[in-house]
Design an enzyme around this catalytic site. Structure first.
Site, mmCIF file in Angstrom:
data_model
loop_
_atom_site.group_PDB
_atom_site.id
_atom_site.type_symbol
_atom_site.label_atom_id
_atom_site.label_comp_id
_atom_site.label_asym_id
_atom_site.label_seq_id
_atom_site.Cartn_x
_atom_site.Cartn_y
_atom_site.Cartn_z
ATOM 1 N N HIS A 21 0.844 -1.201 0.000
ATOM 2 C CA HIS A 21 0.000 0.000 0.000
ATOM 3 C C HIS A 21 0.884 1.257 0.000
ATOM 4 C CE1 HIS A 21 -3.463 2.569 1.294
ATOM 5 N NE2 HIS A 21 -2.495 3.235 1.911
ATOM 6 N N GLU A 22 1.911 1.265 0.836
ATOM 7 C CA GLU A 22 2.796 2.441 0.913
ATOM 8 C C GLU A 22 3.596 2.620 -0.381
ATOM 9 O OE1 GLU A 22 2.156 4.419 3.067
ATOM 10 O OE2 GLU A 22 1.091 3.129 4.469
ATOM 11 N N HIS B 20 1.572 4.302 -2.978
ATOM 12 C CA HIS B 20 1.554 5.770 -2.873
ATOM 13 C C HIS B 20 2.773 6.342 -3.587
ATOM 14 C CE1 HIS B 20 -1.905 6.517 -0.467
ATOM 15 N NE2 HIS B 20 -1.480 5.872 0.604
ATOM 16 N N GLU C 37 -6.311 6.954 -1.537
ATOM 17 C CA GLU C 37 -6.210 5.805 -0.633
ATOM 18 C C GLU C 37 -6.800 4.559 -1.289
ATOM 19 O OE1 GLU C 37 -4.581 5.452 2.189
ATOM 20 O OE2 GLU C 37 -3.943 7.531 2.040
#
Lengths: 183, 306
Positions: free
Chosen positions: B149-150, B153, B227
């Site tokens: 997930h990071e 980003h 997100e």
């Protein structure tokens, strides 16, 4: 005035061709890099194996056939070169290693040893890296093959000397076992 | 959103929505400038608009460019090396290979709440950070989902997207602040060339009052879409929606929040550190965690993809 228009049209056309050409070459290089990454990770895994086999041997000396299977599979994997060969050897070694770890399950002393635990962590991260490298390679082969087969990039594939590449497909004997249906 | 569960569709849908929201932001800025022009006439406003945009640009882009270093000081994160946490580095390297991104810097935040964030102006200057607690409570698969997930980003350049959103929201806030002050203090003098239609004047006034709120709403909406996009991209890396889903469940069940030094960096964490119940959904920087879990569950039901 007309001259300017014609020159402008030619310039646009040249830019278009250059863009398509570069895209194909870029995709091709990415696929090469992705394959190199698979080989790096396979090499890492091959380097871990002697140590792992020695550690397991220390606790389970009589499981000779399992060790032999791992050693043979490892030898094969280090000599493979084409995508197909590498993939086949990779699949065989993965299965042999699974056998070895299954053996280890039966020896609580071995499972508790710190040396084995750290080797197991190394091995599982390397297995993951191998499979992610495979996935990244196949994703890039997919984009490349799509570009080679679809308009407008397909017109420039010959010019850029880029052609469709082979997917990295691991043969997994377990998946091949189609149940026998008898009437 | 609920009817498209494939991560590729989700990725393009969320990207499309972000572009739409960013375009709305541009439109809103233009609307405020136009309202100002209508209300005060061309004389004063022609130099105030560039000043407002300029102030916002300098403020936000300075922090965007140095985001990795700035966030370290604002969160108290410590950059670590492979020797400090070999297993964490193994996991990050796995996701790095899956994503094809360069290896980011890794940092640890001493905190009793499980959480993580990513920052940096481009993939070459990326930093991902984890609280000490998240490393204790999560297993391999869950942590891999969080890392993915990071890294998403980083790949989606979300520091840049939020910088653009913050710049326009900031410019709009400064602009309407200027306008309101001008209205109270230098009322009657500057009004020779202004529009004399009373309806237009009322509408312009309403725009100037409401625009900053609308800008904050848009900024939050953009953050929420990013997100969701990062969740979808994470699945495209790990092909394991269950890992991230379980990680979010761990985060949802944990009630401790990060002891932040500043609210200014609230939006960068994987789980919002602000108390979700007190703020309206419209203002929150993250989609409700239950919604994110449901989307990931729907992806799991599709079975293994490649």
């Amino acid at each position: 005035m007309e001259i300017i228009l014609i020159l402008g049209a030619i310039a646009l056309l040249v830019l278009f061709v250059v863009a398509q050409y570069n895209r194909l070459v870029r995709l091709n290089i990415t696929v090469d890099e992705a394959f190199a990454q698979i080989e790096v990770q396979l090499k890492r895994r091959a380097d871990l194996i002697p140590n792992l086999v020695e550690t397991v041997k220390g606790y389970a000396a009589h499981e000779q056939s399992t060790f032999d299977a791992v050693v043979t599979a490892r030898a094969k994997s280090t000599s493979a070169s084409t995508v197909g060969e590498v993939a086949a050897a990779d699949g065989a070694l993965t299965n042999a290693l699974r056998g070895l770890l299954a053996v280890a399950e039966a020896y609580p002393d071995l499972k508790a040893s710190t040396n084995f635990l750290s080797l197991q962590e190394e091995l599982s991260t390397t297995e993951n890296k191998v499979s992610f490298a495979r996935q990244f390679y196949n994703d890039n082969v997919r984009s490349l093959n799509q570009a080679v087969a679809t308009i407008p990039t397909s017109f420039f594939a010959g010019l850029a000397k880029v052609s469709a590449r082979a997917f990295y497909e691991v043969e997994n004997p377990a998946d091949r076992n189609v149940p026998n249906v008898k009437f | 959103m609920a009817n498209s569960t494939n991560f590729r569709e989700l990725q393009s849908a969320n990207k499309g929505k972000t572009y739409f929201l960013l375009a709305s932001m541009g439109l809103l800025t233009w609307l405020v400038a136009y309202a100002a022009l209508t209300y005060f006439g061309a004389g004063t406003t022609s130099f105030i608009v560039p000043i407002a945009v300029g102030i916002a640009l300098v403020g936000v882009w300075g922090s965007y460019y140095g985001s990795d270093k700035l966030v370290i000081t604002m969160t108290g994160a410590k950059v670590i090396t492979r020797e400090d946490a070999p297993e964490l580095f193994n996991l990050i390297e796995e996701v790095v290979i899956a994503s094809g991104l360069p290896m980011p810097k890794v940092a640890i935040v001493e905190d009793t709440a499980p959480n993580a964030f990513a920052t940096g102006r481009d993939p070459e200057h990326a930093l991902i950070a984890f609280t000490t607690r998240i490393l204790e409570v999560m297993d391999r698969d869950e942590l891999q989902g969080v890392i993915a997930h990071e890294m998403s980003h980083v790949a989606n350049r979300d520091t840049l997207v939020s910088a653009v959103a913050a710049t326009t929201a900031g410019a709009i806030a400064i602009l309407s602040d200027f306008m309101m002050r001008m209205m109270w203090f230098s009322g009657g003098r500057d009004r020779r060339d202004r529009n004399s239609n009373p309806i237009m004047l009322v509408v312009s006034l309403a725009v100037m009052i409401l625009a900053p709120i609308a800008a904050v709403l848009l900024k939050s909406a953009i953050s929420r879409k990013r997100e969701s996009l990062a969740d979808a991209t994470a699945v495209s890396y790990t092909r394991n929606p269950a890992g991230l889903r379980k990680a979010l469940e761990v985060l949802a069940s944990d009630t401790t929040v990060v002891r932040q030094k500043s609210n200014a960096v609230a939006h960068i964490w994987i789980e919002s550190p602000l108390d979700g119940k007190s703020v309206s959904k419209l203002f929150s920087t993250h989609p409700p965690i239950e919604e994110r879990i449901a989307t990931l569950k729907a992806m799991e039901s599709l079975g293994p993809t490649n």
